[in-house]
Write a protein that holds these residues in place. Structure first.
Motif, PDB file in Angstrom:
ATOM      1  N   ALA A 144      50.909  27.412  38.866  1.00  0.00           N
ATOM      2  CA  ALA A 144      52.328  27.786  38.946  1.00  0.00           C
ATOM      3  C   ALA A 144      52.450  29.200  39.529  1.00  0.00           C
ATOM      4  O   ALA A 144      52.947  30.088  38.878  1.00  0.00           O
ATOM      5  CB  ALA A 144      52.980  27.705  37.570  1.00  0.00           C
ATOM      6  N   LEU A 145      51.960  29.419  40.698  1.00  0.00           N
ATOM      7  CA  LEU A 145      51.411  28.471  41.682  1.00  0.00           C
ATOM      8  C   LEU A 145      50.183  29.096  42.333  1.00  0.00           C
ATOM      9  O   LEU A 145      49.908  30.281  42.141  1.00  0.00           O
ATOM     10  CB  LEU A 145      52.439  28.179  42.788  1.00  0.00           C
ATOM     11  N   ALA A 146      49.477  28.295  43.167  1.00  0.00           N
ATOM     12  CA  ALA A 146      48.419  28.824  44.016  1.00  0.00           C
ATOM     13  C   ALA A 146      49.069  29.514  45.210  1.00  0.00           C
ATOM     14  O   ALA A 146      49.947  28.951  45.867  1.00  0.00           O
ATOM     15  CB  ALA A 146      47.497  27.699  44.471  1.00  0.00           C
ATOM     16  N   LEU A 147      48.640  30.734  45.506  1.00  0.00           N
ATOM     17  CA  LEU A 147      49.382  31.544  46.472  1.00  0.00           C
ATOM     18  C   LEU A 147      49.144  31.215  47.948  1.00  0.00           C
ATOM     19  O   LEU A 147      50.095  31.283  48.739  1.00  0.00           O
ATOM     20  CB  LEU A 147      49.088  33.034  46.235  1.00  0.00           C
ATOM     21  N   TYR A 187      44.644  41.189  53.015  1.00  0.00           N
ATOM     22  CA  TYR A 187      46.103  41.264  53.126  1.00  0.00           C
ATOM     23  C   TYR A 187      46.496  42.718  53.375  1.00  0.00           C
ATOM     24  O   TYR A 187      45.962  43.634  52.743  1.00  0.00           O
ATOM     25  CB  TYR A 187      46.771  40.733  51.855  1.00  0.00           C
ATOM     26  N   LYS A 188      47.460  42.920  54.253  1.00  0.00           N
ATOM     27  CA  LYS A 188      47.819  44.273  54.676  1.00  0.00           C
ATOM     28  C   LYS A 188      49.324  44.483  54.614  1.00  0.00           C
ATOM     29  O   LYS A 188      50.098  43.546  54.848  1.00  0.00           O
ATOM     30  CB  LYS A 188      47.348  44.514  56.116  1.00  0.00           C
ATOM     31  N   GLY A 189      49.745  45.712  54.344  1.00  0.00           N
ATOM     32  CA  GLY A 189      51.147  46.090  54.457  1.00  0.00           C
ATOM     33  C   GLY A 189      52.094  45.139  53.748  1.00  0.00           C
ATOM     34  O   GLY A 189      51.955  44.866  52.553  1.00  0.00           O
ATOM     35  N   PHE A 232      40.893  33.236  46.562  1.00  0.00           N
ATOM     36  CA  PHE A 232      42.354  33.190  46.675  1.00  0.00           C
ATOM     37  C   PHE A 232      42.964  33.508  45.317  1.00  0.00           C
ATOM     38  O   PHE A 232      42.275  33.480  44.291  1.00  0.00           O
ATOM     39  CB  PHE A 232      42.823  31.820  47.165  1.00  0.00           C
ATOM     40  N   ASP A 233      44.250  33.820  45.317  1.00  0.00           N
ATOM     41  CA  ASP A 233      44.963  34.181  44.086  1.00  0.00           C
ATOM     42  C   ASP A 233      45.758  32.984  43.567  1.00  0.00           C
ATOM     43  O   ASP A 233      46.295  32.200  44.344  1.00  0.00           O
ATOM     44  CB  ASP A 233      45.903  35.352  44.344  1.00  0.00           C
ATOM     45  N   LYS A 234      45.834  32.914  42.248  1.00  0.00           N
ATOM     46  CA  LYS A 234      46.560  31.802  41.643  1.00  0.00           C
ATOM     47  C   LYS A 234      47.090  32.227  40.280  1.00  0.00           C
ATOM     48  O   LYS A 234      46.431  32.966  39.542  1.00  0.00           O
ATOM     49  CB  LYS A 234      45.640  30.575  41.494  1.00  0.00           C
ATOM     50  N   VAL A 235      48.281  31.741  39.955  1.00  0.00           N
ATOM     51  CA  VAL A 235      48.842  31.909  38.614  1.00  0.00           C
ATOM     52  C   VAL A 235      48.804  30.539  37.939  1.00  0.00           C
ATOM     53  O   VAL A 235      49.277  29.550  38.494  1.00  0.00           O
ATOM     54  CB  VAL A 235      50.284  32.459  38.664  1.00  0.00           C
ATOM     55  N   ARG A 250      51.720  40.326  46.273  1.00  0.00           N
ATOM     56  CA  ARG A 250      51.934  40.904  44.933  1.00  0.00           C
ATOM     57  C   ARG A 250      53.263  40.445  44.356  1.00  0.00           C
ATOM     58  O   ARG A 250      53.382  40.196  43.143  1.00  0.00           O
ATOM     59  CB  ARG A 250      51.871  42.425  45.029  1.00  0.00           C
ATOM     60  N   ALA A 251      54.277  40.322  45.203  1.00  0.00           N
ATOM     61  CA  ALA A 251      55.594  39.872  44.745  1.00  0.00           C
ATOM     62  C   ALA A 251      55.532  38.450  44.211  1.00  0.00           C
ATOM     63  O   ALA A 251      56.144  38.138  43.170  1.00  0.00           O
ATOM     64  CB  ALA A 251      56.592  39.960  45.901  1.00  0.00           C
ATOM     65  N   LEU A 252      54.807  37.581  44.897  1.00  0.00           N
ATOM     66  CA  LEU A 252      54.680  36.197  44.447  1.00  0.00           C
ATOM     67  C   LEU A 252      54.000  36.128  43.087  1.00  0.00           C
ATOM     68  O   LEU A 252      54.420  35.370  42.206  1.00  0.00           O
ATOM     69  CB  LEU A 252      53.890  35.385  45.478  1.00  0.00           C
TER      70      LEU A 252
END
Length: 423
Positions: free
Chosen positions: A387-390, A169-171, A283-286, A178-180
């Motif tokens: 909550a949630l998978a990005l 991920y760029k820019g 992948f990222d996930k909360v 990061r915001a999500l």
């Protein structure tokens, strides 16, 4: 993991329930009950042998004290034989217990009565749909093309560094990611979930505790030298925080949330349905996890569903909820609701969350119990959800918020991003 006594008491019901998964459990249940009978018989024989050996040991001392040496030596010889017998029985008991444990590991959770019968995702039930599907320009692009056009995600660079399924991920793409994460965590903590930062590798006991092992062993990255596994979801380390605990009923419910990267060795396939962010190895996930009293776990599940609904409403993404059928239900789950967001550019639904109640299935593996008001120890119910998978949320935002001149940012994310448009 099911309990043997539950299988014995509810065998016919469980066989019928597991048929929803397309499984005939008759044979394995018979094997379980026979293995348990063998274990119990061996345990009884061992207990009797040890008791007799202890009795003889006490008598030997008395006989020596009374000068009856010949009788004492005869009993010593018998005691030696009993010790050899107890050693053999102990080995047999370990073998019988291990056989029983391995059989129990092969049996999935019993589906809740709400779970529809079915063989695959085509038999899942749509139970809710909300949100207006946007009408896009005829030149609208899928997210992998948007990511390239606006220099947000570099899939080729990820291949160079690691391999397919590891994007860079760029820019503004990295800032939106990061915001999500921050937004999801803030929503969860505001709803009463305690935030945790947890390890990204777990030991074998943790994998068995939440049911990833042995069922999904081939899907997990394994660090062989240290015998550790990269986590497929934060559910594993977060739930294992409480492995082996005996909780007071007043401590329930326990509500946890955490952000982690997730790692999955899913076999790749080809086509648009797995392009870009649609299927990744990292992948990222909360995640949200709840430890609940059995009497309140399904009300808690409903609450988790409403919580995820609220997030998607804030993001103004069109979504639907599916109740998974038996054939599509996860190994450890008793009832699962999948959330899917509609991607207008791809003209398809993308799964972005699963919310599940495992009832006592994980708790039995974890030996996670609570002491009720009467002082009796009981297994808790465990639940978890994304909550949630990005990746697919990000894909949905890029595709559904695109315009001929750029990509708008959902209003709730602007304070987190620091920008309202990608152009």
């Amino acid at each position: 993991m099911l309990q043997v006594q539950e299988i014995r008491d509810n065998k016919a019901h469980y066989i019928t329930a597991l048929a929803k998964r397309g499984i005939d459990a008759s044979e394995v249940f018979e094997q379980v009950l026979q293995a348990d009978e063998d274990r119990r018989t061996t345990q009884l024989q061992l207990d009797e042998t040890l008791a007799q050996s202890n009795t003889f040991s006490k008598e030997i001392g008395k006989l020596f004290q009374s000068g009856e040496t010949q009788k004492a030596n005869l009993l010593k010889e018998k005691t030696g034989q009993l010790k050899e017998t107890s050693k053999v029985l102990g080995d047999q008991l370990n073998t019988a217990s291990e056989k029983l444990q391995q059989l129990l590991y092969t049996i999935p959770n019993i589906p809740n009565t709400l779970v529809p019968a079915g063989t695959d995702e085509n038999d899942n039930e749509e139970v809710f749909i909300e949100g207006e599907i946007p009408v896009l320009d005829t030149e609208a692009l899928p997210h992998w093309e948007l990511a390239k056009k606006y220099d947000l995600i570099d899939f080729e660079l990820g291949v160079k560094i690691t391999g397919a399924g590891f994007p860079v991920y760029k820019g503004k793409g990295a800032r939106l990611q990061r915001a999500l994460i921050a937004y999801f965590l803030d929503k969860n903590t505001a709803a009463g979930y305690t935030e945790y930062q947890v390890p990204h590798l777990v030991n074998e006991a943790s994998g068995f505790g939440t049911g990833q092992l042995p069922d999904k062993e081939g899907q997990m990255y394994h660090v062989g030298v240290d015998d550790l596994y990269l986590i497929p979801t934060a559910e594993v380390p977060v739930t294992n925080l409480f492995r082996g605990d005996l909780l007071a009923h007043t401590e329930l419910p326990i509500m946890c949330t955490g952000y982690t990267p997730c790692f999955r060795r899913e076999a790749g396939s080809y086509g648009a349905h797995v392009r870009g962010l649609n299927r990744l190895h990292q992948f990222d996930k909360v995640e949200i996890v709840r430890i609940e009293h059995p009497d309140s776990s399904y009300a808690a599940l409903d609450g988790m569903v409403e919580h995820v609904k609220g997030i998607l409403r804030d993001l103004k993404l069109p979504y639907r909820i599916l109740r998974l059928c038996g054939g599509d239900l996860g190994f450890t789950s008793a009832l699962t609701y999948d959330f899917e967001v509609f991607s207008t550019a791809q003209d398809r639904w993308l799964e972005i969350s699963s919310v599940s109640n495992f009832e006592t299935f994980q708790a039995n593996r974890l030996k996670l119990r609570f002491k009720d008001k009467e002082g009796k120890n009981n297994l808790v119910h465990t639940l978890n959800g994304s909550a949630l998978a990005l990746p697919r949320v990000l894909a949905g935002i890029l595709e559904n918020y695109q315009t001929p001149t750029g990509i708008k940012i959902p209003e709730v994310l602007v304070p987190y991003c620091g920008f309202d448009t990608i152009d």
